[in-house]
Design a protein around this motif. Structure first.
Motif, PDB file in Angstrom:
ATOM      1  N   ARG A  69      -6.463   9.058   3.896  1.00 18.33           N
ATOM      2  CA  ARG A  69      -6.153   9.541   5.250  1.00 18.33           C
ATOM      3  C   ARG A  69      -7.302  10.376   5.809  1.00 18.33           C
TER       4      ARG A  69
ATOM      5  N   TRP B 154      -0.160   5.054   8.494  1.00 19.34           N
ATOM      6  CA  TRP B 154      -0.448   5.577   7.163  1.00 19.34           C
ATOM      7  C   TRP B 154       0.303   6.865   6.883  1.00 19.34           C
ATOM      8  N   ALA B 155       1.149   7.313   7.800  1.00 19.59           N
ATOM      9  CA  ALA B 155       1.951   8.514   7.551  1.00 19.59           C
ATOM     10  C   ALA B 155       2.984   8.244   6.462  1.00 19.59           C
ATOM     11  N   ASP B 156       3.418   7.004   6.365  1.00 25.00           N
ATOM     12  CA  ASP B 156       4.380   6.581   5.351  1.00 25.00           C
ATOM     13  C   ASP B 156       3.625   6.278   4.054  1.00 25.00           C
ATOM     14  N   ASP B 157       3.894   7.050   3.014  1.00 26.48           N
ATOM     15  CA  ASP B 157       3.194   6.862   1.745  1.00 26.48           C
ATOM     16  C   ASP B 157       3.339   5.444   1.211  1.00 26.48           C
TER      17      ASP B 157
ATOM     18  N   THR C 199      -3.733   3.840  13.522  1.00 22.86           N
ATOM     19  CA  THR C 199      -3.106   4.851  14.387  1.00 22.86           C
ATOM     20  C   THR C 199      -3.009   4.325  15.820  1.00 22.86           C
TER      21      THR C 199
ATOM     22  N   ASP D 135      -4.073  10.944   0.086  1.00 15.26           N
ATOM     23  CA  ASP D 135      -4.599  12.039   0.916  1.00 15.26           C
ATOM     24  C   ASP D 135      -6.079  11.816   1.226  1.00 15.26           C
TER      25      ASP D 135
ATOM     26  N   GLU E 153       1.131   6.385  17.048  1.00 13.36           N
ATOM     27  CA  GLU E 153       1.830   6.108  15.795  1.00 13.36           C
ATOM     28  C   GLU E 153       0.802   6.152  14.662  1.00 13.36           C
ATOM     29  N   ASP E 154       1.202   6.642  13.511  1.00 13.27           N
ATOM     30  CA  ASP E 154       0.332   6.653  12.342  1.00 13.27           C
ATOM     31  C   ASP E 154       0.983   5.804  11.262  1.00 13.27           C
TER      32      ASP E 154
END
Length: 164
Positions: A51, A25-28, A14, A48, A22-23
């Motif tokens: 994260r 890990w937001a994008d699977d 992040t 999930d 920015e993350d």
């Protein structure tokens, strides 16, 4: 298996890029690649859990350990000893969707135990990255001397120059 490098990679997922959080890990798909690289399944439930574990560990590294959240991540998990010709090993028992998240937490605790006080946030308050200080004197302050260290030193120099 999660080692120190993978732990830092997870904690540092992040960053602040161009002054914006920015993350990564937001994008699977990106997180699924990371999970597969480290022996995880990459299904939606596992992502999930990863994260959640990452967020809890970031909070724990910045301040007091959020014990209740860590207990939830580790609930129902067991480590069982196995002995064979190669020696003693510990087998982790956890639901498949939680296994990699649990390994991430265990890697964090391992670093805390083996290298107390060496895993910490970058000394630049505008940075969201973490560092694992491997220096003998345990004096590293920034995730990167090239970026954060130089930036802060230059800023302090400019402030001193303005004051004179």
């Amino acid at each position: 298996m999660i080692d120190e490098r993978a732990l830092l990679d997870a904690l540092n997922s992040t960053p602040v890029v161009n002054d914006r959080p920015e993350d990564r890990w937001a994008d699977d798909a990106a997180l699924r690649r990371w999970a597969h690289e480290h022996g995880g399944s990459g299904d939606a439930a596992a992502l999930d859990r990863l994260r959640t574990a990452r967020d809890v560990l970031q909070a724990a590294t910045r301040g007091p350990v959020p014990e209740a959240e860590l207990r939830r991540v580790l609930a129902g998990v067991r480590r069982l000893p196995e002995v064979d010709a190669a020696g003693l090993r510990w087998r982790l028992e956890a639901p498949p969707e939680r296994l990699l998240a649990v390994e991430l937490v265990l890697a964090w605790y391992d670093v805390q135990e083996r290298r107390p006080g060496r895993l910490r946030p970058c000394g630049n308050g505008e940075c969201r990255l973490f560092l694992l200080d491997r220096s003998r004197a345990n004096t590293a302050r920034w995730c990167s001397m090239k970026t954060c260290g130089n930036r802060l030193k230059a800023r302090r120099h400019q402030e001193r120059a303005r004051q004179t």
